[in-house]
Design a protein around this motif. Sequence first.
Motif, mmCIF file in Angstrom:
data_model
loop_
_atom_site.group_PDB
_atom_site.id
_atom_site.type_symbol
_atom_site.label_atom_id
_atom_site.label_comp_id
_atom_site.label_asym_id
_atom_site.label_seq_id
_atom_site.Cartn_x
_atom_site.Cartn_y
_atom_site.Cartn_z
ATOM 1 N N ARG A 186 -17.142 6.835 58.399
ATOM 2 C CA ARG A 186 -15.974 6.930 59.150
ATOM 3 C C ARG A 186 -15.256 5.438 59.421
ATOM 4 N N THR A 215 -11.552 4.263 58.479
ATOM 5 C CA THR A 215 -10.427 4.083 59.358
ATOM 6 C C THR A 215 -10.498 2.833 59.863
ATOM 7 N N GLN A 216 -11.289 1.758 59.863
ATOM 8 C CA GLN A 216 -11.369 0.604 60.686
ATOM 9 C C GLN A 216 -11.879 -0.535 59.557
#
Length: 289
Positions: A72, A76-77
């Motif tokens: 994740r 996302t980051q």
Amino acid sequence: MSERREQREPGRDERDQHRDQDQGRGREHTDGPDGGYRARFRVWRGDTGGGALEDFTVEVNEGEVVLDIIHRLQATQAPDLAVRWNCKAGKCGSCSAEINGRPRLLCMTRMSVFDRAETVTVTPLRAFPVLRDLVTDVGYNYTKAREIPAFVPPEGLAPGEYRMAQEDVGRSQEFRKCIECFLCQNTCHVVRDHEENKTAFAGPRYLMRIAELDMHPLDSAGEQGLDRQATAQDEHGLGYCNITKCCTEVCPEGIKITDNALIPMKERVADRRYDPLVWLGSRIRRRRG
């Protein structure tokens, strides 16, 4: 190597500060409508030139494992975050790392084992050189694997004609459950804390392999002039092992590396070298031969 460890391992004051922040901000980790929550992660980012821990806040859903959270973060980051993985089922051994300082498989460590208020720290395996982020160079292990002579089949028997007692099959089968995750190699302090030992020490995974072959009833290495017990001691560093059982504690397959492989091998080597009756028997057999 020492600089990398100092950069990625926070000192006591820093750890206490993060702990105090966790305790004071525990309200942020409330359950969402679907059972999810936001967790704080610290992930080591860097390469061969050095690096540091980087802080993230990321969504966690019910039933997820640490590898899910790393994925994740990538999505996302941190799209350039490097991590090695393959099966996500605890069978390939690829996603080995250290979580809160303990060697684990990312795909087999559930988020439910951590308090929702604590910060989860993920760092690369400490015993091996970092290539990038969570990916380390584990080539040392493959070098040691190639140094161990393979199983020597008995003469006069073709494949399919081998016969073994079920007890012997079961004893060897335990060691064959190894998934080559190298967590035992990483946690062994002989390798972890002493870089200079790597040339002379095979590590628990490969000493276990030698022990398996030595106790195999069909291995004919001795008849071909290969003494597995002597090579374990003299060439692969069996004497360096002081049976702390740290390798057994981190094995994801539950293999009793110390009790069932390393200690019996040490006993056989000690009997052969220091038991006067065993020594005399070997001399008599050699003279008759």
